[in-house]
Scaffold this active site. Structure first.
Site, mmCIF file in Angstrom:
data_model
loop_
_atom_site.group_PDB
_atom_site.id
_atom_site.type_symbol
_atom_site.label_atom_id
_atom_site.label_comp_id
_atom_site.label_asym_id
_atom_site.label_seq_id
_atom_site.Cartn_x
_atom_site.Cartn_y
_atom_site.Cartn_z
ATOM 1 N N LYS A 29 0.848 -1.186 0.000
ATOM 2 C CA LYS A 29 0.000 0.000 0.000
ATOM 3 C C LYS A 29 0.880 1.230 0.000
ATOM 4 O O LYS A 29 1.968 1.232 0.596
ATOM 5 C CB LYS A 29 -0.892 0.028 1.257
ATOM 6 C CG LYS A 29 -2.142 0.851 1.084
ATOM 7 C CD LYS A 29 -3.200 0.101 0.279
ATOM 8 C CE LYS A 29 -4.416 0.938 0.015
ATOM 9 N NZ LYS A 29 -5.476 0.161 -0.647
ATOM 10 N N VAL A 61 -17.466 3.241 -4.720
ATOM 11 C CA VAL A 61 -18.015 1.897 -4.482
ATOM 12 C C VAL A 61 -19.425 1.975 -3.891
ATOM 13 O O VAL A 61 -20.347 1.327 -4.381
ATOM 14 C CB VAL A 61 -17.096 1.075 -3.546
ATOM 15 C CG1 VAL A 61 -17.592 -0.359 -3.459
ATOM 16 C CG2 VAL A 61 -15.662 1.085 -4.030
ATOM 17 N N GLY A 78 -19.343 6.967 -2.196
ATOM 18 C CA GLY A 78 -18.281 7.301 -3.141
ATOM 19 C C GLY A 78 -18.319 6.326 -4.309
ATOM 20 O O GLY A 78 -19.380 5.785 -4.654
ATOM 21 N N GLY A 118 -21.470 6.027 3.239
ATOM 22 C CA GLY A 118 -20.471 6.407 2.235
ATOM 23 C C GLY A 118 -20.954 6.096 0.829
ATOM 24 O O GLY A 118 -21.228 4.940 0.500
#
Ligand code: NAD
Length: 344
Positions: free
Chosen positions: A79, A176, A174, A172
């Site tokens: 990451k 996805v 966003g 959320g």
């Protein structure tokens, strides 16, 4: 969680990237590559301190290792985190990252994550060939499809054969979360939705005929399924007290503040779909496209539902949490291989 709780010695490589002239500070963490090259996107986020950014990189890289191992992808966990700062030159940050990824020569393959947009990936792509060409939007769509298959299985576990009998609370909206909301709305599910970007949430509620909920209230909605699709760490001691849903299944990485919270959910009879299983669609798509030269069939992504079914059944039989079962299965695969880092 803090740095002391990470077994730093488990990580193969941790790089600190600095460019003081452009106020850039970033980290690359490579957790484990014994199964193959490390996969993991770039997160750009505002942290309270650089250490918090490093912790996030470590936590996310480790989750990617588990994600690859559990889903049978011949890859490992990595990451990158850019510690956002108002003074930072964004282009310089992505360029520096791209240069470092290129120097790693294929040991680490990167792509999108929270805060990284298509134009940022273009910048990275000018410096390295080891970056997902698919836009963040495309990967988010595949991730959403996998999460949707997971929610279908979770609904079956709760005794619902059809999604039109199911109420899902989404945190959320966003890349996805919005796509999951659309798929669920098409399937006739009842939706309660929220986002800290209130205008976005209001518009989505109107478009999808969903109930609009304040961000602070989403956990206390009496839904069948709570779908965390924002940031991690949402299940902790306090939020557990307000949780009303019967199951948790969403796209966010590192949903549990600690592994103990997974055990506590199991004890309370709240079904938890381990994040590194249910949100693995984007990884499976991105990694296999890179390794095989063509994307995997959609059935490979939908198979996430079947994987969860097996994990839930094993968990029930063993009297252990789904998170523990999925983690053991990932570690078993990992430990079949000697701990020799992947070198391209
Ligand atoms: P995104 O940045 O596009 O969307 C996140 C959304 O959550 C934003 O709209 C933001 O306003 C909202 N949000 C942030 N904090 C919130 C809060 N407290 N309450 C309500 N809303 C909040 O990110 P994304 O790509 O949709 O990813 C969402 C999650 O899924 C992340 O945890 C990410 O790591 C994980 N994930 C994404 C992918 C992918 O393919 N994009 C793959 C696997 C996992």
């Amino acid at each position: 969680m803090n740095l002391d709780e990470f077994l730093i010695s488990d990580f193969e490589q941790i790089q600190v990237l600095r460019d003081e002239a452009h106020s850039v500070l970033a980290f690359i963490a490579i957790h484990d590559t014994r199964l193959g090259p490390a996969f993991g996107g770039i997160r750009r986020w505002t942290y309270r301190s650089p250490v918090e950014g490093l912790e996030d990189a470590l936590r996310l890289a480790r989750a990617m290792t588990l994600k690859c191992a559990v889903s049978g992808v011949p890859g490992g966990g990595g990451k990158a985190v850019i510690v956002d700062d108002p003074a930072m030159d964004r282009e310089a940050a992505y360029r520096l990252l791209g240069k470092h990824v290129q120097q790693m020569g294929g040991r680490y393959y990167t792509g999108p994550d929270v805060g990284t947009e298509g134009s940022d990936l273009e910048t990275v792509g000018e410096e390295t060939q080891y970056v997902a060409r698919a836009s963040g939007g495309a990967l988010a769509e595949v991730t959403a499809l996998g999460v949707f298959a997971g929610i279908e299985e979770v609904a079956r576990q709760l005794g619902h054969s059809k999604l039109d009998e199911v109420h899902v609370a989404i945190q959320g909206l966003g890349g996805v979360g919005m796509q999951i909301a659309r798929l669920l709305a098409e399937a006739g599910a009842k939706l309660s939705i929220t986002d800290v970007q209130w205008d976005l949430a209001e518009k989505a509620a109107k478009d999808l005929s969903a109930s609009l909920v304040e961000p602070g209230e989403i956990l206390s909605v009496e839904a069948d399924v709570f779908a965390p699709c924002a940031l991690g760490g949402v299940i902790h001691d306090l939020s557990l007290q307000t949780m009303r849903a019967k199951a948790i299944a969403g796209s966010a990485n590192n949903v549990l503040a600690s592994p103990e919270h997974g055990i506590e959910l199991f004890r309370r009879g709240i079904l938890y779909a381990p994040d590194f299983v249910i949100n693995s669609g984007g990884l499976i798509h991105g990694a296999l496209t890179h390794l095989d030269g063509s994307p995997p069939p959609e059935t490979r992504i939908r198979h996430i539902g079947q994987m969860l079914k097996e994990i839930f059944e094993l968990a029930k039989k063993a009297g252990r949490s789904p998170e523990q079962i999925a983690g053991d299965s990932a570690l078993e695969r990992l430990h079949e291989k000697p701990a020799i880092p992947f070198m391209p």
